[in-house]
Design a protein around this motif. Structure first.
Motif, PDB file in Angstrom:
ATOM      1  N   ARG A  31      47.056 -49.509 114.458  1.00 24.79           N
ATOM      2  CA  ARG A  31      47.073 -48.977 113.088  1.00 24.79           C
ATOM      3  C   ARG A  31      47.080 -50.097 112.066  1.00 24.79           C
ATOM      4  O   ARG A  31      46.429 -49.991 111.024  1.00 24.79           O
ATOM      5  CB  ARG A  31      48.285 -48.064 112.891  1.00 24.79           C
ATOM      6  CG  ARG A  31      48.360 -47.437 111.505  1.00 24.79           C
ATOM      7  CD  ARG A  31      47.172 -46.536 111.141  1.00 24.79           C
ATOM      8  NE  ARG A  31      46.978 -45.475 112.070  1.00 24.79           N
ATOM      9  CZ  ARG A  31      47.557 -44.278 112.000  1.00 24.79           C
ATOM     10  NH1 ARG A  31      48.376 -44.000 111.033  1.00 24.79           N
ATOM     11  NH2 ARG A  31      47.301 -43.379 112.927  1.00 24.79           N
ATOM     12  N   ASN A  32      47.789 -51.184 112.346  1.00 25.69           N
ATOM     13  CA  ASN A  32      47.791 -52.312 111.409  1.00 25.69           C
ATOM     14  C   ASN A  32      46.396 -52.879 111.214  1.00 25.69           C
ATOM     15  O   ASN A  32      46.039 -53.302 110.110  1.00 25.69           O
ATOM     16  CB  ASN A  32      48.747 -53.413 111.890  1.00 25.69           C
ATOM     17  CG  ASN A  32      50.193 -53.068 111.645  1.00 25.69           C
ATOM     18  OD1 ASN A  32      50.519 -52.149 110.890  1.00 25.69           O
ATOM     19  ND2 ASN A  32      51.084 -53.792 112.296  1.00 25.69           N
ATOM     20  N   THR A  33      45.590 -52.878 112.261  1.00 20.67           N
ATOM     21  CA  THR A  33      44.204 -53.332 112.151  1.00 20.67           C
ATOM     22  C   THR A  33      43.432 -52.410 111.205  1.00 20.67           C
ATOM     23  O   THR A  33      42.651 -52.877 110.370  1.00 20.67           O
ATOM     24  CB  THR A  33      43.544 -53.365 113.543  1.00 20.67           C
ATOM     25  OG1 THR A  33      44.271 -54.275 114.371  1.00 20.67           O
ATOM     26  CG2 THR A  33      42.098 -53.804 113.462  1.00 20.67           C
ATOM     27  N   GLU A  34      43.669 -51.099 111.325  1.00 20.47           N
ATOM     28  CA  GLU A  34      42.974 -50.116 110.477  1.00 20.47           C
ATOM     29  C   GLU A  34      43.403 -50.190 109.017  1.00 20.47           C
ATOM     30  O   GLU A  34      42.590 -49.976 108.117  1.00 20.47           O
ATOM     31  CB  GLU A  34      43.249 -48.697 110.982  1.00 20.47           C
ATOM     32  CG  GLU A  34      42.694 -48.372 112.341  1.00 20.47           C
ATOM     33  CD  GLU A  34      43.210 -47.029 112.858  1.00 20.47           C
ATOM     34  OE1 GLU A  34      43.631 -46.178 112.042  1.00 20.47           O
ATOM     35  OE2 GLU A  34      43.208 -46.841 114.080  1.00 20.47           O
ATOM     36  N   THR A  35      44.689 -50.441 108.760  1.00 15.34           N
ATOM     37  CA  THR A  35      45.218 -50.337 107.395  1.00 15.34           C
ATOM     38  C   THR A  35      45.443 -51.680 106.710  1.00 15.34           C
ATOM     39  O   THR A  35      45.890 -51.703 105.561  1.00 15.34           O
ATOM     40  CB  THR A  35      46.554 -49.551 107.403  1.00 15.34           C
ATOM     41  OG1 THR A  35      47.527 -50.271 108.176  1.00 15.34           O
ATOM     42  CG2 THR A  35      46.370 -48.152 107.947  1.00 15.34           C
TER      43      THR A  35
END
Length: 190
Positions: free
Chosen positions: A52-56
């Motif tokens: 999720r950190n990669t996405e956001t």
């Protein structure tokens, strides 16, 4: 907890005594440093937060606010695609299994990314962005190993005395915080 302690606790809670909020701090800290830390450091939690950190990573505050507004608008709607997507993901199902097998100890569990956005949760939260709240700011924002013991509160619907306990989630490879996790704890089950 016996009836007298519970009655005393309820009386102090009604009186608004801030000292009572810390009565279970030692037990909650021990739980945070053992079972909760194990859950926070599990492969499934760490992998979901990293993904999720990669996405956001590039999200600005306007995008975060738009997501939070969309989430809140879905709460009272029959059509809940954003909420369903989070509740049906692998991490949320894992957290629900943990909550269900806790014999009532955990009343909720939710995981947040490096922006304070929900990654997974055992039940629907009232908002999608936790980044403006102490549960994220005083854990993720304080670094690896941070723990926040919330005040003792009585849930209006269940009448249970509970506290929220939040921990930072740490990348085991770098030792850096990557997110946070919050547990609702029924203190009567400690």
């Amino acid at each position: 907890m016996n009836f007298r302690t519970l009655a005393c606790a309820a009386g102090l809670l009604i009186a608004g005594s801030p000292a009572f909020a810390n009565e279970f701090e030692a037990e909650l800290t021990a739980l945070a440093n053992s079972q909760m830390a194990e859950i926070a450091g599990s492969d499934i939690v760490v992998a979901a937060v990293k993904a999720r950190n990669t996405e956001t990573a590039a999200f600005d505050q306007a995008q975060i606010d738009a997501l939070d507004t969309a989430w809140r608008s879905e709460l009272d709607s029959n059509d809940q695609p954003m909420i369903d997507e989070v509740l049906d993901n692998e991490l949320s199902l894992h957290l629900l299994d943990i909550q269900d097998s806790s014999d009532g100890l955990f009343t909720e569990i939710f995981v947040m990314d490096a922006k304070g956005l929900n990654v997974g949760q055992s039940d629907v939260t009232s908002d999608y962005w936790q980044g403006d709240e102490a549960k994220w700011q005083d854990t993720y924002g304080k670094g690896a190993g941070a723990i926040l013991i919330g005040e003792l509160e009585q849930d209006d619907s269940t009448q249970l005395l509970q506290s929220q306990v939040s921990l930072s989630i740490t990348d085991p490879d770098s030792g850096e915080p990557i997110g946070a996790i919050t547990f609702g704890v029924n203190v009567e089950k400690l």
